[in-house]
Design a protein around this motif. Structure first.
Motif, PDB file in Angstrom:
ATOM      1  N   LYS A 172      64.398  23.714  53.223  1.00 49.62           N
ATOM      2  CA  LYS A 172      65.134  24.757  53.942  1.00 49.62           C
ATOM      3  C   LYS A 172      65.549  25.900  53.023  1.00 49.62           C
ATOM      4  O   LYS A 172      65.359  27.072  53.366  1.00 49.62           O
ATOM      5  N   ASP A 173      66.131  25.583  51.885  1.00 52.78           N
ATOM      6  CA  ASP A 173      66.611  26.636  50.997  1.00 52.78           C
ATOM      7  C   ASP A 173      65.470  27.524  50.518  1.00 52.78           C
ATOM      8  O   ASP A 173      65.611  28.754  50.450  1.00 52.78           O
ATOM      9  N   GLU A 174      64.349  26.904  50.193  1.00 55.56           N
ATOM     10  CA  GLU A 174      63.194  27.681  49.758  1.00 55.56           C
ATOM     11  C   GLU A 174      62.672  28.557  50.896  1.00 55.56           C
ATOM     12  O   GLU A 174      62.266  29.704  50.680  1.00 55.56           O
ATOM     13  N   GLY A 175      62.694  28.018  52.111  1.00 55.44           N
ATOM     14  CA  GLY A 175      62.254  28.795  53.265  1.00 55.44           C
ATOM     15  C   GLY A 175      63.155  29.984  53.534  1.00 55.44           C
ATOM     16  O   GLY A 175      62.676  31.094  53.798  1.00 55.44           O
ATOM     17  N   LEU A 176      64.456  29.761  53.476  1.00 58.71           N
ATOM     18  CA  LEU A 176      65.396  30.861  53.700  1.00 58.71           C
ATOM     19  C   LEU A 176      65.265  31.933  52.622  1.00 58.71           C
ATOM     20  O   LEU A 176      65.323  33.136  52.915  1.00 58.71           O
ATOM     21  N   ALA A 177      65.072  31.511  51.383  1.00 55.56           N
ATOM     22  CA  ALA A 177      64.907  32.474  50.294  1.00 55.56           C
ATOM     23  C   ALA A 177      63.660  33.324  50.508  1.00 55.56           C
ATOM     24  O   ALA A 177      63.671  34.541  50.264  1.00 55.56           O
ATOM     25  N   THR A 178      62.597  32.702  50.973  1.00 51.23           N
ATOM     26  CA  THR A 178      61.357  33.433  51.257  1.00 51.23           C
ATOM     27  C   THR A 178      61.572  34.459  52.356  1.00 51.23           C
ATOM     28  O   THR A 178      61.193  35.629  52.223  1.00 51.23           O
ATOM     29  N   LEU A 179      62.175  34.023  53.449  1.00 49.02           N
ATOM     30  CA  LEU A 179      62.337  34.903  54.605  1.00 49.02           C
ATOM     31  C   LEU A 179      63.332  36.030  54.342  1.00 49.02           C
ATOM     32  O   LEU A 179      63.255  37.087  54.987  1.00 49.02           O
ATOM     33  N   ARG A 180      64.249  35.821  53.417  1.00 53.71           N
ATOM     34  CA  ARG A 180      65.251  36.845  53.107  1.00 53.71           C
ATOM     35  C   ARG A 180      64.773  37.837  52.049  1.00 53.71           C
ATOM     36  O   ARG A 180      65.451  38.830  51.783  1.00 53.71           O
ATOM     37  N   ASP A 181      63.630  37.570  51.450  1.00 51.01           N
ATOM     38  CA  ASP A 181      63.065  38.475  50.446  1.00 51.01           C
ATOM     39  C   ASP A 181      62.089  39.406  51.154  1.00 51.01           C
ATOM     40  O   ASP A 181      61.079  38.967  51.709  1.00 51.01           O
ATOM     41  N   GLU A 182      62.385  40.695  51.126  1.00 50.15           N
ATOM     42  CA  GLU A 182      61.596  41.666  51.894  1.00 50.15           C
ATOM     43  C   GLU A 182      60.147  41.751  51.435  1.00 50.15           C
ATOM     44  O   GLU A 182      59.274  42.234  52.157  1.00 50.15           O
ATOM     45  N   ARG A 183      59.857  41.250  50.223  1.00 52.35           N
ATOM     46  CA  ARG A 183      58.489  41.357  49.726  1.00 52.35           C
ATOM     47  C   ARG A 183      57.546  40.324  50.353  1.00 52.35           C
ATOM     48  O   ARG A 183      56.350  40.562  50.452  1.00 52.35           O
ATOM     49  N   TYR A 184      58.078  39.188  50.770  1.00 54.17           N
ATOM     50  CA  TYR A 184      57.236  38.180  51.413  1.00 54.17           C
ATOM     51  C   TYR A 184      57.057  38.519  52.888  1.00 54.17           C
ATOM     52  O   TYR A 184      58.012  38.879  53.578  1.00 54.17           O
ATOM     53  N   ASP A 185      55.829  38.371  53.379  1.00 52.34           N
ATOM     54  CA  ASP A 185      55.540  38.670  54.777  1.00 52.34           C
ATOM     55  C   ASP A 185      55.738  37.472  55.694  1.00 52.34           C
ATOM     56  O   ASP A 185      55.962  37.657  56.898  1.00 52.34           O
ATOM     57  N   MET A 186      55.613  36.246  55.162  1.00 56.56           N
ATOM     58  CA  MET A 186      55.608  35.081  56.041  1.00 56.56           C
ATOM     59  C   MET A 186      55.927  33.798  55.289  1.00 56.56           C
ATOM     60  O   MET A 186      56.026  33.784  54.066  1.00 56.56           O
ATOM     61  N   ALA A 187      56.082  32.725  56.075  1.00 56.00           N
ATOM     62  CA  ALA A 187      56.223  31.378  55.519  1.00 56.00           C
ATOM     63  C   ALA A 187      55.468  30.420  56.422  1.00 56.00           C
ATOM     64  O   ALA A 187      55.425  30.598  57.647  1.00 56.00           O
ATOM     65  N   GLN A 188      54.870  29.423  55.816  1.00 56.66           N
ATOM     66  CA  GLN A 188      54.215  28.366  56.575  1.00 56.66           C
ATOM     67  C   GLN A 188      55.111  27.136  56.546  1.00 56.66           C
ATOM     68  O   GLN A 188      55.548  26.706  55.468  1.00 56.66           O
ATOM     69  N   ILE A 189      55.397  26.576  57.712  1.00 55.20           N
ATOM     70  CA  ILE A 189      56.377  25.493  57.825  1.00 55.20           C
ATOM     71  C   ILE A 189      55.820  24.340  58.658  1.00 55.20           C
ATOM     72  O   ILE A 189      54.816  24.475  59.353  1.00 55.20           O
ATOM     73  N   ILE A 190      56.493  23.202  58.574  1.00 57.62           N
ATOM     74  CA  ILE A 190      56.235  22.074  59.463  1.00 57.62           C
ATOM     75  C   ILE A 190      57.164  22.200  60.662  1.00 57.62           C
ATOM     76  O   ILE A 190      58.360  22.426  60.504  1.00 57.62           O
ATOM     77  N   ASN A 191      56.599  22.062  61.862  1.00 60.25           N
ATOM     78  CA  ASN A 191      57.423  22.103  63.070  1.00 60.25           C
ATOM     79  C   ASN A 191      56.746  21.301  64.166  1.00 60.25           C
ATOM     80  O   ASN A 191      55.560  21.482  64.441  1.00 60.25           O
ATOM     81  N   ASN A 192      57.478  20.386  64.755  1.00 63.11           N
ATOM     82  CA  ASN A 192      56.989  19.673  65.929  1.00 63.11           C
ATOM     83  C   ASN A 192      58.182  19.074  66.660  1.00 63.11           C
ATOM     84  O   ASN A 192      59.312  19.102  66.160  1.00 63.11           O
ATOM     85  N   MET A 193      57.955  18.520  67.827  1.00 66.66           N
ATOM     86  CA  MET A 193      59.044  18.046  68.681  1.00 66.66           C
ATOM     87  C   MET A 193      59.779  16.850  68.086  1.00 66.66           C
ATOM     88  O   MET A 193      60.917  16.572  68.468  1.00 66.66           O
ATOM     89  N   LEU A 194      59.156  16.154  67.140  1.00 67.33           N
ATOM     90  CA  LEU A 194      59.798  15.007  66.503  1.00 67.33           C
ATOM     91  C   LEU A 194      60.377  15.351  65.142  1.00 67.33           C
ATOM     92  O   LEU A 194      61.008  14.507  64.510  1.00 67.33           O
ATOM     93  N   GLU A 195      60.166  16.582  64.689  1.00 70.42           N
ATOM     94  CA  GLU A 195      60.691  17.055  63.403  1.00 70.42           C
ATOM     95  C   GLU A 195      61.129  18.511  63.577  1.00 70.42           C
ATOM     96  O   GLU A 195      60.458  19.428  63.132  1.00 70.42           O
ATOM     97  N   GLN A 196      62.255  18.693  64.208  1.00 70.25           N
ATOM     98  CA  GLN A 196      62.700  20.041  64.569  1.00 70.25           C
ATOM     99  C   GLN A 196      63.568  20.705  63.508  1.00 70.25           C
ATOM    100  O   GLN A 196      63.822  21.914  63.599  1.00 70.25           O
ATOM    101  N   ASP A 197      64.007  19.963  62.544  1.00 64.67           N
ATOM    102  CA  ASP A 197      64.797  20.535  61.453  1.00 64.67           C
ATOM    103  C   ASP A 197      64.068  20.329  60.134  1.00 64.67           C
ATOM    104  O   ASP A 197      63.434  19.293  59.932  1.00 64.67           O
ATOM    105  N   PRO A 198      64.146  21.327  59.241  1.00 65.17           N
ATOM    106  CA  PRO A 198      64.922  22.565  59.304  1.00 65.17           C
ATOM    107  C   PRO A 198      64.223  23.720  60.009  1.00 65.17           C
ATOM    108  O   PRO A 198      64.664  24.862  59.886  1.00 65.17           O
ATOM    109  N   ALA A 199      63.137  23.448  60.723  1.00 63.27           N
ATOM    110  CA  ALA A 199      62.367  24.528  61.337  1.00 63.27           C
ATOM    111  C   ALA A 199      63.218  25.419  62.240  1.00 63.27           C
ATOM    112  O   ALA A 199      63.033  26.640  62.270  1.00 63.27           O
TER     113      ALA A 199
END
Length: 345
Positions: A172-199
């Motif tokens: 989560k922390d690494e994901g938030l840092a990526t999304l809050r840095d204006e230089r990065y365009d995107m992040a690839q994450i794990i997300n599904n109905m059985l694993e909804q956090d930290p997505a």
């Protein structure tokens, strides 16, 4: 197929993409290169899939080579994403018969070398999306990494860049840092109905900052597409062997609560699982594990099925908060694996 726009990329990406690792490594049971190439070509020609996500570490370059051979003559019609950061020439260790991470290199010379080698294997002049592969916070915030990526972008070797979080659920922390840095365009994450956090938190942050997300593992290692056999757990050569049997059994029980998503509808459970992520506008493409013509067809047709309603999404959130979250606590979600060593320059 339906399409969405990605920052920095001049062509829209298909809502269902193709994760090349499912056919470039033996981790998913595909050991036939001819089958892999056929699936990749069919994905574009028969189903309109235009987004292909690979990585230099997949088969030590094989994933990129396989993709370029499969899509020969189609480069201008597709969007290619690849990844960097691992020393793909280092020897992979063996943790009790399971996969272990390779050393990572984040210095400017290594990044540039990785990029040039990926361009050569992909037989292209430019990489549409270049992703840090499973980086720790130090790499994500490294001025050397970001300056090198900006130079590669300025030279026209890459169009955009971001971070593929992992290797497992969390970060989560690494994901938030990526999304809050204006230089990065995107992040690839794990997300599904059985694993909804930290997505869920990462999705909210992406929407707030107008950033793009790519989703992998939409089917929770086979629980949400009907392929997991409870009488035969994954063998040690399968990438999903890290899933504890206890967790998989809990997941099977949780899936019984999700019948409202597919019984009496035009969706399969596998399609509903893809539509779960696509209900969020910030998620631009979903990468299911494609290993057969049958699941290629099923997954590629998901965007044409009835979208999940607000009521269905609300019910899923309620199920997660009231029962599934506790039932499906990941034994490894709160304690990341130890960082890999940094290879000498």
């Amino acid at each position: 197929m339906k399409y969405r726009n990605m920052p920095g990329i001049d062509k829209p990406v298909s809502e269902v993409g193709f994760g090349v690792w499912s056919v470039a490594t033996p981790w998913w049971g595909v050991n036939d290169d001819k089958l892999g190439k056929r699936l990749l070509r069919m994905a574009y020609e028969d189903y309109g899939i235009t987004f292909f996500d690979t990585g230099d570490v997949y088969g030590q370059g094989k994933g990129e080579t396989l993709l370029s051979e499969a899509l020969e003559g189609l480069r201008d019609n597709v969007v290619i994403a690849t990844k960097f950061g691992y020393d793909i020439y280092a020897k992979r260790g063996d943790r009790h018969g399971r996969h272990s991470e390779l050393p990572q290199r984040w210095d400017a010379a290594s990044i540039r070398q990785s990029c040039e080698e990926s361009l050569r294997r992909l037989k292209t002049d430019v990489i549409d999306l270049y992703q840090l592969h499973n980086p720790r916070m130090e790499a994500i915030q490294s001025d050397e990494v970001l300056e090198t990526l900006e130079r590669l972008k300025g030279e026209g070797k890459i169009r955009s860049y971001g971070v593929a979080l992992g290797p497992d659920i969390g970060w989560k922390d690494e994901g938030l840092a990526t999304l809050r840095d204006e230089r990065y365009d995107m992040a690839q994450i794990i997300n599904n109905m059985l694993e909804q956090d930290p997505a869920r938190e990462l999705i909210r942050e992406a929407e707030k900052r107008n950033k793009a997300l790519i989703v992998r593992v939409p089917h929770a290692s086979g629980l949400l597409d009907g392929t997991y056999d409870p009488d035969k757990h994954f063998n040690k050569h399968d990438h999903r062997d890290h899933r504890p049997v206890k967790w998989m059994k809990a997941g099977l029980a949780a899936v019984q609560q999700l019948k409202f998503l597919y019984e009496g509808t035009d969706r399969t459970i596998g399609q509903a699982s893809i539509l779960f992520s696509l209900a969020n506008p910030s998620i631009k493409s979903v990468l299911p594990n494609i290993t057969t013509e049958e699941n290629l067809r099923e997954f590629a047709e998901a965007p044409d099925k009835t979208p999940l309603t607000e009521e269905e999404m609300k019910k899923l959130e309620e199920l997660w908060e009231t029962s599934m979250k506790e039932q499906l606590k990941q034994p490894f979600s709160d304690s990341k694996i130890k960082p890999t060593p940094v290879a000498p320059r």
